[in-house]
Design an enzyme around this catalytic site. Structure first.
Site, PDB file in Angstrom:
ATOM      1  N   ARG A 143       0.866  -1.170   0.000  1.00 52.84           N
ATOM      2  CA  ARG A 143       0.000   0.000   0.000  1.00 52.84           C
ATOM      3  C   ARG A 143       0.910   1.229   0.000  1.00 52.84           C
ATOM      4  O   ARG A 143       2.044   1.176   0.483  1.00 52.84           O
ATOM      5  CB  ARG A 143      -0.899   0.022   1.241  1.00 52.84           C
ATOM      6  CG  ARG A 143      -1.896  -1.134   1.292  1.00 52.84           C
ATOM      7  CD  ARG A 143      -2.702  -1.091   2.590  1.00 52.84           C
ATOM      8  NE  ARG A 143      -3.738  -2.125   2.608  1.00 52.84           N
ATOM      9  CZ  ARG A 143      -3.574  -3.364   3.023  1.00 52.84           C
ATOM     10  NH1 ARG A 143      -2.366  -3.738   3.462  1.00 52.84           N
ATOM     11  NH2 ARG A 143      -4.554  -4.237   3.012  1.00 52.84           N
ATOM     12  N   LYS A 168      -1.673  -3.530   8.121  1.00 52.26           N
ATOM     13  CA  LYS A 168      -3.082  -3.485   8.488  1.00 52.26           C
ATOM     14  C   LYS A 168      -3.376  -4.583   9.511  1.00 52.26           C
ATOM     15  O   LYS A 168      -2.966  -5.731   9.344  1.00 52.26           O
ATOM     16  CB  LYS A 168      -3.935  -3.681   7.234  1.00 52.26           C
ATOM     17  CG  LYS A 168      -5.334  -3.104   7.359  1.00 52.26           C
ATOM     18  CD  LYS A 168      -6.007  -2.978   6.008  1.00 52.26           C
ATOM     19  CE  LYS A 168      -7.334  -2.266   6.146  1.00 52.26           C
ATOM     20  NZ  LYS A 168      -8.011  -2.102   4.843  1.00 52.26           N
ATOM     21  N   HIS A 274      -3.584   2.837  -5.500  1.00 51.83           N
ATOM     22  CA  HIS A 274      -3.958   1.459  -5.185  1.00 51.83           C
ATOM     23  C   HIS A 274      -4.044   0.597  -6.443  1.00 51.83           C
ATOM     24  O   HIS A 274      -4.000  -0.635  -6.348  1.00 51.83           O
ATOM     25  CB  HIS A 274      -5.299   1.451  -4.452  1.00 51.83           C
ATOM     26  CG  HIS A 274      -5.300   0.586  -3.229  1.00 51.83           C
ATOM     27  ND1 HIS A 274      -4.321   0.646  -2.251  1.00 51.83           N
ATOM     28  CD2 HIS A 274      -6.156  -0.385  -2.814  1.00 51.83           C
ATOM     29  CE1 HIS A 274      -4.582  -0.236  -1.305  1.00 51.83           C
ATOM     30  NE2 HIS A 274      -5.677  -0.876  -1.620  1.00 51.83           N
ATOM     31  N   ARG A 277      -1.117  -1.736  -6.758  1.00 54.20           N
ATOM     32  CA  ARG A 277      -1.228  -2.896  -5.854  1.00 54.20           C
ATOM     33  C   ARG A 277      -2.214  -3.912  -6.422  1.00 54.20           C
ATOM     34  O   ARG A 277      -1.941  -5.121  -6.418  1.00 54.20           O
ATOM     35  CB  ARG A 277      -1.670  -2.424  -4.467  1.00 54.20           C
ATOM     36  CG  ARG A 277      -1.991  -3.539  -3.467  1.00 54.20           C
ATOM     37  CD  ARG A 277      -2.329  -2.922  -2.121  1.00 54.20           C
ATOM     38  NE  ARG A 277      -3.053  -3.821  -1.231  1.00 54.20           N
ATOM     39  CZ  ARG A 277      -2.485  -4.673  -0.387  1.00 54.20           C
ATOM     40  NH1 ARG A 277      -1.171  -4.776  -0.360  1.00 54.20           N
ATOM     41  NH2 ARG A 277      -3.213  -5.425   0.409  1.00 54.20           N
ATOM     42  N   HIS A 300      -3.449  -9.959   3.344  1.00 56.08           N
ATOM     43  CA  HIS A 300      -4.874 -10.128   3.631  1.00 56.08           C
ATOM     44  C   HIS A 300      -5.055 -11.168   4.731  1.00 56.08           C
ATOM     45  O   HIS A 300      -4.441 -12.239   4.686  1.00 56.08           O
ATOM     46  CB  HIS A 300      -5.627 -10.595   2.380  1.00 56.08           C
ATOM     47  CG  HIS A 300      -5.743  -9.533   1.327  1.00 56.08           C
ATOM     48  ND1 HIS A 300      -6.026  -9.800   0.006  1.00 56.08           N
ATOM     49  CD2 HIS A 300      -5.630  -8.183   1.406  1.00 56.08           C
ATOM     50  CE1 HIS A 300      -6.073  -8.674  -0.676  1.00 56.08           C
ATOM     51  NE2 HIS A 300      -5.832  -7.681   0.148  1.00 56.08           N
ATOM     52  N   TYR A 309      -9.679 -10.635  -6.927  1.00 57.17           N
ATOM     53  CA  TYR A 309      -8.829 -10.487  -8.106  1.00 57.17           C
ATOM     54  C   TYR A 309      -9.062 -11.578  -9.143  1.00 57.17           C
ATOM     55  O   TYR A 309      -8.657 -11.431 -10.293  1.00 57.17           O
ATOM     56  CB  TYR A 309      -7.353 -10.443  -7.694  1.00 57.17           C
ATOM     57  CG  TYR A 309      -7.035  -9.272  -6.803  1.00 57.17           C
ATOM     58  CD1 TYR A 309      -7.082  -7.975  -7.297  1.00 57.17           C
ATOM     59  CD2 TYR A 309      -6.729  -9.452  -5.455  1.00 57.17           C
ATOM     60  CE1 TYR A 309      -6.816  -6.888  -6.485  1.00 57.17           C
ATOM     61  CE2 TYR A 309      -6.462  -8.383  -4.631  1.00 57.17           C
ATOM     62  CZ  TYR A 309      -6.512  -7.100  -5.147  1.00 57.17           C
ATOM     63  OH  TYR A 309      -6.263  -6.023  -4.337  1.00 57.17           O
TER      64      TYR A 309
END
Length: 327
Positions: A143, A168, A274, A277, A300, A309
């Site tokens: 990110r 995150k 973004h 990414r 994630h 995706y």
């Protein structure tokens, strides 16, 4: 509410919001967002103290955001989370009705993904340090905020890996370091070293350290391994401590450069930082890498997030060929 803008004065509501959010180890961006949403809530009700407000006032505020403000569902839900935090964590109020306030339904959106050729055209139009940041975003899946926060010690050119600290969910992870960026990275580190030596010669405070390290290892901020890879060209006031020190580049500055590069490249898509990414993840899946590997590289927590995706791979319509093309 009197004193609302005096965020650092003990005893004000904003002061306690900041204190509690830091105790819960929320990121500075979450803290700022919560303060902003709560401030708007207080102003919406004529600066009345939240302790004297209830379900009707909360619902009226959230409804106003959606109907009059026409904000996105995510913004409305963020406002609700901020108010939950305010009443539970700051005011210590047990208000079960707040849980039942209607949650806005966020629409399901597919990410904007660039083709390899489009990504190359955009990256070719970025200059200097912004070109290196772009290559890192597309080559590592970081990110933009994570790229800006990279420190010297987070790069391992021998093992060809990048360590993302406090990502995150406050999780660390590693991702691949592309061979192509090594020469540019070496040059960027040389420029960062000049600023580091300048700060040490001028007696400037060291860079900010994460979490409790600021208190336990305060002098470590003056060591080279903790210095930013992408430092700002000037000193600025730390929003958490008020100390004037060297911060990293601001993500918004890079975002504007990417948008200009996309326009110059003639890309007819809504290009954001973004997108690089998203393109990293999609192109890995197109190249045959398994989704669990991509999940770990992206950081994630749930593979269902990575699954998005699979809907934007190299063929449209879920990879189905149109019958028109075989007539």
């Amino acid at each position: 509410m009197p004193g609302l803008e005096e965020a650092n004065r003990p005893g004000t509501l904003v002061h306690w919001i900041r204190e509690r959010s830091r105790l819960k180890r929320y990121s500075i961006r979450t803290e700022q967002a919560y303060c902003d949403r709560i401030r708007r809530f207080v102003l919406f009700h004529g600066k009345r103290h939240p302790a004297g407000l209830g379900a009707l006032e909360v619902e009226a505020f959230l409804t106003s955001l959606a109907v009059e403000g026409r904000v996105a569902a995510s913004t409305q839900n963020q406002a609700k989370s901020a108010l939950l935090f305010l009443y539970r964590e700051v005011l210590g109020a047990d208000l079960p009705w707040l849980e039942s306030v209607q949650q806005a339904k966020a629409p399901s959106r597919l990410p904007v993904v660039l083709t390899r050729e489009e990504a190359a055209r955009i990256l070719a139009r970025l200059d200097g340090v912004y070109a290196l940041i772009g290559l890192l975003l597309y080559g590592t899946g970081l990110r933009v905020v994570q790229a800006m926060r990279l420190r010297v010690k987070d790069i391992d050119p021998v093992r060809e890996q990048v360590t993302v600290r406090c990502g995150k969910g406050d999780r660390d992870r590693t991702t691949v370091l592309p061979k192509r960026v090594k020469p540019m990275l070496k040059e960027a580190l040389a420029g960062a070293r000049e600023l580091f030596d300048q700060d040490r010669a001028n007696g400037a405070p060291g860079v900010a350290l994460p979490g409790a390290l600021e208190r336990k290892m305060s002098r470590s901020g003056e060591r080279w391994e903790w210095f930013w890879i992408f430092p700002a060209d000037h000193l600025s006031r730390d929003p958490e401590t008020g100390v004037v020190r060297r911060h990293h580049l601001h993500p918004d500055v890079y975002g504007e450069n990417v948008r200009r590069a996309a326009t110059a490249a003639g890309i007819a898509k809504r290009v954001t930082t973004h997108c690089l990414r998203h393109s990293f993840a999609t192109h890995l899946l197109e190249g045959g890498y398994d989704i669990r590997t991509v999940q770990e590289l992206l950081g994630h927590s749930d593979v269902s997030t990575t699954m998005i995706y699979t809907h934007v791979l190299n063929k449209g319509g879920r990879g189905v060929g149109s019958p028109l093309d075989v007539l």
